[in-house]
Write an enzyme that holds these catalytic residues in place. Structure first.
Site, short mmCIF file in Angstrom:
data_model
loop_
_atom_site.label_atom_id
_atom_site.label_comp_id
_atom_site.label_asym_id
_atom_site.label_seq_id
_atom_site.Cartn_x
_atom_site.Cartn_y
_atom_site.Cartn_z
NE ARG A 1 -2.76 33.10 -50.00
CZ ARG A 1 -3.72 34.02 -49.96
NH1 ARG A 1 -3.41 35.28 -49.88
NH2 ARG A 1 -5.00 33.68 -49.98
CB THR A 2 -1.30 27.61 -54.29
OG1 THR A 2 -1.47 27.70 -52.88
CG2 THR A 2 -0.51 26.37 -54.61
CE LYS B 1 -17.10 21.09 -75.53
NZ LYS B 1 -16.12 20.97 -76.63
NE ARG C 1 -5.31 24.70 -53.84
CZ ARG C 1 -5.05 25.82 -53.16
NH1 ARG C 1 -5.93 26.82 -53.22
NH2 ARG C 1 -3.97 25.95 -52.43
CG HIS D 1 -1.19 22.99 -49.58
ND1 HIS D 1 -0.36 23.18 -50.67
CD2 HIS D 1 -1.92 24.14 -49.47
CE1 HIS D 1 -0.59 24.38 -51.18
NE2 HIS D 1 -1.53 24.99 -50.48
C1 NCD Z 1 -4.51 27.13 -48.04
C2 NCD Z 1 -5.18 26.00 -48.78
O1 NCD Z 1 -5.65 26.16 -49.91
O2 NCD Z 1 -5.18 24.93 -48.20
N1 NCD Z 1 -4.22 28.22 -48.84
C3 NCD Z 1 -2.98 28.29 -49.41
O3 NCD Z 1 -2.61 27.48 -50.22
N2 NCD Z 1 -2.18 29.29 -49.00
C4 NCD Z 1 -5.14 27.50 -46.77
C5 NCD Z 1 -6.61 27.76 -46.71
O4 NCD Z 1 -7.32 27.74 -47.70
O5 NCD Z 1 -7.04 28.03 -45.58
#
Ligand code: NCD
Length: 299
Positions: A51-52, A79, A100, A128
């Site tokens: 999703r993100t 590398k 991320r 997040h």
């Molecule tokens: C979450 C995350 O990556 O923290 N996912 C997201 O971004 N919707 C939640 C999760 O992984 O449980």
């Protein structure tokens, strides 16, 4: 500006992002006017994402931007190139970075290195912030307000960064939060106390959810990948589950949210019910993230 932690935003900033997201959702797509057209987003995901990453890329395309997707597995990191050099180089190829990473603090480090805005899309178990903006947006959309909303946060409150960021956002807007977690997976006390002191609120803690008093039940999966011992995770998996039967006791109009992915914490049959709003929540991602891109690129 960077968006690394939900703490980087004041109430008025969040209100303006949510208002803008609402306008975008109603078709007011004037991102050219705020200068997004032709700009480039780089997505750097050192951890899996559905999703993100895709909703940021979708938001960029809808706003007339382009995007570069960095794949760590096929990059010079293999590398031996450092994280620092990687960020420095990509900052010259893009106008904004969405990152991320499994290590807490990595997004802040990237923001220090980069001369372009950095958006934290999850750093370990820490923060997040853009998920929180989506969560607040979907709560407001469904319940009409955030103040005095009874929100129950249930699941792995120790390792879920979504829960930590959301706790702060909810307290800021005057929601009444109840924390429900197994004793080994409770929310970090120092963090909870910091938020309580900042917003002069008190969180309730319970071992079982009280659905008869809950307006929003926010659940998350057990974050197995963040356990020091994977065996510990298997012991807690399945401890907190919601099924159709449990919902008979729920307050009229209660909604269920989950940042997704959901594993077995929500029975499949719940997906079809009125209460289940987690797919709608996921679908709010692009409009909220488009508003975030406008915000960080303008500020
Ligand atoms: C979450 C995350 O990556 O923290 N996912 C997201 O971004 N919707 C939640 C999760 O992984 O449980």
């Amino acid at each position: 500006m960077d968006l690394v932690s939900i703490r980087d935003l004041e109430k008025k900033d969040i209100e303006s992002i949510l208002d803008r997201a609402e306008k975008i959702s109603k078709g007011d797509n004037k991102s050219e006017k705020v200068g997004l057209k032709g700009k480039i987003l780089a997505t750097l995901f050192f951890e899996p994402s559905t999703r993100t990453k895709l909703s940021f890329q979708s938001a960029a395309l809808r706003a007339g931007m382009g995007y570069l997707d960095f794949d760590p597995e096929m990059s010079s990191l293999k590398k031996g190139e450092t994280f620092t050099d990687t960020i420095k180089v990509i900052s010259g190829y893009a106008d904004v970075l969405a990152i991320r990473h499994p290590k807490e603090g990595s997004a802040r480090l990237a923001a220090d290195i980069s001369d372009k805005p950095v958006i934290n899309c999850g750093d370990g178990a820490n923060q997040h912030p853009t998920q929180t903006l989506i969560d607040l947006f979907v709560m407001k959309k469904n319940k009409g307000r955030l103040a005095n909303l009874n929100v129950t946060l249930m699941g792995d409150l120790k390792h879920a960064r979504t829960m930590r960021s959301l706790l702060y956002g909810l307290a800021m807007f005057g929601a009444k939060v109840t924390l429900v977690a197994p004793s080994s997976l409770e929310m970090d006390k120092d963090y909870a106390q910091e938020v309580e002191a900042k917003f002069k609120v008190k969180f309730e803690e319970q071992k079982e959810p009280n659905l008869a008093k809950t307006d929003v039940l926010y659940m998350c999966r057990i974050q197995q990948e963040r356990f020091a011992d994977p065996y510990e995770a298997t012991k807690t998996v399945g401890k907190y589950k919601i099924g159709k039967e449990d919902l008979k006791k729920a307050k009229e109009g209660m909604i269920i949210l989950n940042p997704l992915p959901k594993l077995n914490e929500i029975d499949k049959e719940v997906d079809e019910l009125e209460e289940a709003k987690y797919f709608e929540q996921a679908h709010c991602g692009p409009v909220v993230r488009q508003a975030v891109l406008e915000y960080v690129l303008r500020a």
